[in-house]
Design a protein around this motif. Structure first.
Motif, mmCIF file in Angstrom:
data_model
loop_
_atom_site.group_PDB
_atom_site.id
_atom_site.type_symbol
_atom_site.label_atom_id
_atom_site.label_comp_id
_atom_site.label_asym_id
_atom_site.label_seq_id
_atom_site.Cartn_x
_atom_site.Cartn_y
_atom_site.Cartn_z
ATOM 1 N N ILE A 16 0.825 -1.210 0.000
ATOM 2 C CA ILE A 16 0.000 0.000 0.000
ATOM 3 C C ILE A 16 0.864 1.266 0.000
ATOM 4 C CG2 ILE A 16 -1.886 -1.198 1.151
ATOM 5 C CD1 ILE A 16 -1.197 0.392 3.690
ATOM 6 N N TYR A 17 2.107 1.152 0.459
ATOM 7 C CA TYR A 17 3.002 2.309 0.433
ATOM 8 C C TYR A 17 3.579 2.534 -0.964
ATOM 9 C CZ TYR A 17 3.333 3.144 5.521
ATOM 10 O OH TYR A 17 3.088 3.469 6.816
ATOM 11 N N ILE A 18 4.212 1.511 -1.513
ATOM 12 C CA ILE A 18 4.964 1.657 -2.765
ATOM 13 C C ILE A 18 4.084 1.458 -4.004
ATOM 14 C CG2 ILE A 18 6.973 0.919 -4.067
ATOM 15 C CD1 ILE A 18 7.558 2.218 -1.328
ATOM 16 N N ILE A 19 3.361 0.336 -4.042
ATOM 17 C CA ILE A 19 2.560 0.033 -5.234
ATOM 18 C C ILE A 19 1.468 1.075 -5.431
ATOM 19 C CG2 ILE A 19 0.981 -1.612 -6.302
ATOM 20 C CD1 ILE A 19 2.567 -3.858 -5.011
ATOM 21 N N TRP A 20 0.761 1.403 -4.352
ATOM 22 C CA TRP A 20 -0.292 2.403 -4.491
ATOM 23 C C TRP A 20 0.282 3.775 -4.839
ATOM 24 C CZ3 TRP A 20 -4.526 1.196 -0.290
ATOM 25 C CH2 TRP A 20 -5.556 0.477 -0.910
ATOM 26 N N GLY A 21 1.488 4.042 -4.404
ATOM 27 C CA GLY A 21 2.123 5.305 -4.775
ATOM 28 C C GLY A 21 2.319 5.410 -6.275
ATOM 29 N N SER A 22 2.516 4.278 -6.918
ATOM 30 C CA SER A 22 2.745 4.273 -8.364
ATOM 31 C C SER A 22 1.449 4.353 -9.164
ATOM 32 C CB SER A 22 3.505 3.009 -8.773
ATOM 33 O OG SER A 22 2.692 1.850 -8.602
ATOM 34 N N THR A 23 0.297 4.063 -8.526
ATOM 35 C CA THR A 23 -0.960 4.065 -9.279
ATOM 36 C C THR A 23 -1.369 5.467 -9.724
ATOM 37 O OG1 THR A 23 -2.269 4.185 -7.228
ATOM 38 C CG2 THR A 23 -1.817 1.993 -8.133
ATOM 39 N N TYR A 24 -0.886 6.488 -9.030
ATOM 40 C CA TYR A 24 -1.188 7.855 -9.462
ATOM 41 C C TYR A 24 -0.599 8.106 -10.846
ATOM 42 C CZ TYR A 24 -2.705 8.778 -4.683
ATOM 43 O OH TYR A 24 -3.367 8.740 -3.478
ATOM 44 N N LEU A 25 0.640 7.669 -11.037
ATOM 45 C CA LEU A 25 1.284 7.804 -12.343
ATOM 46 C C LEU A 25 0.533 7.005 -13.401
ATOM 47 C CD1 LEU A 25 3.733 8.542 -14.201
ATOM 48 C CD2 LEU A 25 4.774 6.404 -13.413
ATOM 49 N N LEU A 26 0.204 5.753 -13.082
ATOM 50 C CA LEU A 26 -0.468 4.883 -14.044
ATOM 51 C C LEU A 26 -1.839 5.426 -14.426
ATOM 52 C CD1 LEU A 26 0.468 1.383 -12.548
ATOM 53 C CD2 LEU A 26 1.572 2.599 -14.431
ATOM 54 N N ASN A 27 -2.584 5.920 -13.429
ATOM 55 C CA ASN A 27 -3.897 6.500 -13.718
ATOM 56 C C ASN A 27 -3.772 7.775 -14.549
ATOM 57 O OD1 ASN A 27 -6.156 4.980 -12.641
ATOM 58 N ND2 ASN A 27 -5.293 5.343 -10.613
ATOM 59 N N ILE A 218 -0.854 2.960 -22.574
ATOM 60 C CA ILE A 218 -2.132 2.808 -21.873
ATOM 61 C C ILE A 218 -2.363 1.350 -21.512
ATOM 62 C CG2 ILE A 218 -4.622 3.135 -22.000
ATOM 63 C CD1 ILE A 218 -2.965 5.714 -21.941
ATOM 64 N N GLN A 219 -2.060 0.449 -22.424
ATOM 65 C CA GLN A 219 -2.234 -0.979 -22.159
ATOM 66 C C GLN A 219 -1.355 -1.435 -20.995
ATOM 67 O OE1 GLN A 219 -1.419 -2.834 -25.937
ATOM 68 N NE2 GLN A 219 -3.405 -2.276 -26.818
ATOM 69 N N LEU A 220 -0.094 -0.986 -20.997
ATOM 70 C CA LEU A 220 0.816 -1.360 -19.911
ATOM 71 C C LEU A 220 0.365 -0.761 -18.580
ATOM 72 C CD1 LEU A 220 4.289 -0.970 -21.682
ATOM 73 C CD2 LEU A 220 3.110 -3.099 -21.081
ATOM 74 N N SER A 221 -0.128 0.461 -18.626
ATOM 75 C CA SER A 221 -0.620 1.112 -17.411
ATOM 76 C C SER A 221 -1.798 0.352 -16.828
ATOM 77 C CB SER A 221 -1.032 2.559 -17.708
ATOM 78 O OG SER A 221 0.078 3.335 -18.091
ATOM 79 N N MET A 222 -2.697 -0.108 -17.676
ATOM 80 C CA MET A 222 -3.862 -0.846 -17.214
ATOM 81 C C MET A 222 -3.481 -2.195 -16.618
ATOM 82 S SD MET A 222 -6.664 0.856 -17.398
ATOM 83 C CE MET A 222 -7.945 -0.392 -17.391
ATOM 84 N N VAL A 223 -2.499 -2.845 -17.219
ATOM 85 C CA VAL A 223 -2.024 -4.116 -16.658
ATOM 86 C C VAL A 223 -1.477 -3.899 -15.251
ATOM 87 C CG1 VAL A 223 -0.269 -5.931 -16.851
ATOM 88 C CG2 VAL A 223 -1.540 -5.198 -18.883
ATOM 89 N N GLY A 224 -0.685 -2.837 -15.087
ATOM 90 C CA GLY A 224 -0.138 -2.520 -13.772
ATOM 91 C C GLY A 224 -1.223 -2.182 -12.770
ATOM 92 N N LEU A 225 -2.233 -1.418 -13.206
ATOM 93 C CA LEU A 225 -3.336 -1.033 -12.323
ATOM 94 C C LEU A 225 -4.155 -2.251 -11.902
ATOM 95 C CD1 LEU A 225 -4.556 2.231 -14.092
ATOM 96 C CD2 LEU A 225 -3.596 2.071 -11.794
ATOM 97 N N ILE A 226 -4.399 -3.164 -12.836
ATOM 98 C CA ILE A 226 -5.240 -4.327 -12.550
ATOM 99 C C ILE A 226 -4.527 -5.324 -11.628
ATOM 100 C CG2 ILE A 226 -6.319 -6.374 -13.568
ATOM 101 C CD1 ILE A 226 -6.877 -4.590 -16.065
ATOM 102 N N ILE A 227 -3.312 -5.712 -11.999
ATOM 103 C CA ILE A 227 -2.617 -6.769 -11.252
ATOM 104 C C ILE A 227 -2.034 -6.259 -9.936
ATOM 105 C CG2 ILE A 227 -0.692 -8.392 -11.283
ATOM 106 C CD1 ILE A 227 -1.113 -8.680 -14.286
ATOM 107 N N PHE A 228 -1.257 -5.194 -10.018
ATOM 108 C CA PHE A 228 -0.564 -4.720 -8.817
ATOM 109 C C PHE A 228 -1.407 -3.718 -8.013
ATOM 110 C CE2 PHE A 228 2.812 -6.000 -11.777
ATOM 111 C CZ PHE A 228 3.451 -6.932 -10.981
ATOM 112 N N GLY A 229 -1.915 -2.695 -8.698
ATOM 113 C CA GLY A 229 -2.665 -1.678 -7.983
ATOM 114 C C GLY A 229 -3.976 -2.174 -7.420
ATOM 115 N N SER A 230 -4.621 -3.126 -8.097
ATOM 116 C CA SER A 230 -5.923 -3.613 -7.644
ATOM 117 C C SER A 230 -5.816 -4.903 -6.837
ATOM 118 C CB SER A 230 -6.850 -3.836 -8.852
ATOM 119 O OG SER A 230 -7.065 -2.632 -9.545
ATOM 120 N N ILE A 231 -5.340 -5.976 -7.460
ATOM 121 C CA ILE A 231 -5.347 -7.284 -6.804
ATOM 122 C C ILE A 231 -4.375 -7.323 -5.631
ATOM 123 C CG2 ILE A 231 -4.908 -9.741 -7.104
ATOM 124 C CD1 ILE A 231 -5.804 -9.464 -10.002
ATOM 125 N N VAL A 232 -3.108 -7.001 -5.867
ATOM 126 C CA VAL A 232 -2.092 -7.114 -4.815
ATOM 127 C C VAL A 232 -2.287 -6.057 -3.719
ATOM 128 C CG1 VAL A 232 0.375 -7.016 -4.290
ATOM 129 C CG2 VAL A 232 -0.407 -8.123 -6.390
#
Length: 305
Positions: A16-27, A218-232
């Motif tokens: 929640i510290y590191i991965i979620w920090g990266s979701t701002y960039l991906l979004n 965009i495709q790579l960003s969505m993969v990161g958001l789905i797998i890491f930002g959402s599931i993990v």
């Protein structure tokens, strides 16, 4: 068992510290091409489907009660439909780092809501942490370079509303009757939150763009958001809400801005000033005080025994 639990807590906080920090960039990257509610809907519905597939393969039972489904729907709305959806929408008007910085006020909101709704006394260590965090936030958001952007005020107000929704959701989930399995719990929250986002997208008349027409970034960003930002990360978040106190979980919003600022600066050329660096140091000090509070209480109890 205690050792394993400690490791899980550490790994969950890392998520929640590191991965979620990266979701701002991906979004931020994804919302440049995709409508915000469509983006969030696809993200969470895709994650929910993957979670249930993994659960099925792993032999994890996914059946829940009606009350648990209702609570998952409420949590899904507070966290994802509104809490996340409006933040993604606001990223059309503000930098990713700025969004994370504003949301770093969440621990203060959580403490105030717990005081109002539960009558929970705010401990001295938490007060010190919140004061330091507030000073850091002020130093960050008062910079002219960050706030003088078109429609930035609109974005700031929507981010604040989403942050309040997420804060209340943290308190609600801590005591609500939800599926015992954190993985299944995450799946149902994302399923219901994603469905409500889909309804919101259609209601606002958003144009749904075929995946084949998305750019590679965009495709790579969505993969990161789905797998890491959402599931993990979101599974880790739900686990921590039961394993530690809500105000401690909320300290992730102090660390997320640091990660978001660095990634926004590196990939999107978003500006980092000396004032931002000073503010970041103050924010992290605030995290230390809020996280240390419980340890001091436990230590004093141990000494009495």
């Amino acid at each position: 068992m205690k050792s394993n639990s400690k490791v899980l807590v550490i790994l969950a906080f890392f998520s929640i510290y590191i991965i979620w920090g990266s979701t701002y960039l991906l979004n931020k990257i994804a919302v440049t091409e995709l409508p915000p509610f469509m983006l969030a809907s696809i993200r969470f519905l895709s994650a929910a489907i993957l979670i249930f597939i993994i659960a099925k393969i792993s032999g994890i039972k996914t059946s829940i009660t009606r009350k648990q489904l209702l609570n998952c729907t409420i949590a899904g709305f507070l966290f994802l439909t509104f809490g996340n959806g409006v933040v993604v929408w606001a990223l059309k008007f503000v930098d990713s780092g700025f969004a994370a910085l504003e949301i770093s006020a969440q621990p203060l909101v959580v403490l105030i809501l717990m005081l109002i709704l539960q009558g929970k006394k705010i401990q001295p260590m938490s007060i010190i942490g919140v004061i330091l965090g507030s000073i850091g936030i002020y130093l960050l958001v008062s910079q002219k370079e960050l706030i003088h952007q078109e429609d930035s005020i609109k974005g700031m107000l929507m981010i604040f509303a989403g942050m309040v929704s997420w804060s209340y959701g943290s308190i609600f989930v801590a005591k609500a009757d939800l599926p015992a399995n954190f993985f299944v719990n995450t799946g149902y929250q994302m399923l219901m939150g994603g469905l409500m986002l889909c309804i919101a997208s259609i209601s606002f008349g958003e144009e749904w763009i075929a995946i084949a027409n998305w750019s590679t970034s965009i495709q790579l960003s969505m993969v990161g958001l789905i797998i890491f930002g959402s599931i993990v990360a979101f599974t880790s978040f739900n686990y921590l809400l039961r394993a530690v106190s809500p105000e401690k979980v909320a300290t992730s919003t102090y660390v997320n801005p640091i990660i978001a600022l660095l990634l926004g600066w590196f990939f999107l050329n978003e500006q980092i000033t000396l004032q931002s660096i000073i503010a970041a140091a103050i924010l992290l000090t605030g995290v230390f005080f809020i996280n240390t509070k419980k340890k001091l209480v436990l230590f004093s109890r141990f000494k009495k025994q």
